[in-house]
Design a protein around this motif. Structure first.
Motif: not given
Length: 191
Positions: A81-87
């Motif tokens: 979820q964090d990596r998705l939000l980073h993108i």
């Protein structure tokens, strides 16, 4: 003994000058001479490293994408979820440097309409973005690949649209970020 030259650093300094000019006046308004002046180097140095304006323009978009990938790779090991939000949030211009970066990105998007090499680099970067978002959504949401891909495309389109609205001053970066987070929360609760 000759002084060691950091060629990558020299290339970056020239490309940074290019980005500043592109953010101010677009790609079409630049020349090797104006880039050299902005970068504080000689015209000969720009020609040595890039040869032509076209090669410099392509190198600029390539480096822009590579720097975004490096920032993304720094999130390795964090939850999906964090990596998705980073993108999704990476392109929203929160700082002046971010605004310049996104302005340059969209100048390249416009250039891609008439420049095959720029179009190819941007298309590949976009495909990778969709693939990464799809993978993170599958992991976070427990949905199949088709559903995850559809959610990824929705979120990326939302991020693109909100970014444009921030650039023109219609909404703030904080509003854009809150909207993306809210929309993503709804995806998670809708199953």
């Amino acid at each position: 003994m000759p002084r060691a030259v950091d060629h990558e650093q020299r290339r970056f300094e020239i490309v940074a000058g290019l980005w500043q000019l592109v953010a101010e006046q677009g790609i079409e308004g630049i020349s090797l001479r104006t880039v050299a002046a902005r970068a504080g180097v000689s015209m000969g140095r720009v020609q040595h490293y890039f040869g032509t304006k076209d090669a410099l323009v392509v190198a600029g978009v390539d480096l822009l994408v590579k720097r975004a990938v490096i920032e993304y790779e720094a999130t390795a090991g964090r939850p999906p979820q964090d990596r998705l939000l980073h993108i999704l949030l990476q392109q929203i211009p929160v700082t002046e440097a971010g605004r310049i970066g996104v302005t340059v990105w969209y100048a390249y998007v416009a250039k891609a309409m008439t420049h095959a090499a720029v179009r190819q680099i941007l298309a590949q970067a976009t495909r990778v973005g969709v693939e990464e978002c799809t993978r993170h959504i599958q992991e976070a949401d427990g949905v199949d690949e088709a559903e995850a891909r559809a959610r990824a495309i929705e979120l990326l389109a939302l991020s693109d649209g909100l970014t444009l609205r921030v650039l023109i001053g219609d909404i703030s970066a904080e509003e854009a970020e809150a909207t993306i987070r809210t929309y993503r929360s709804r995806q998670l609760t809708s199953g």
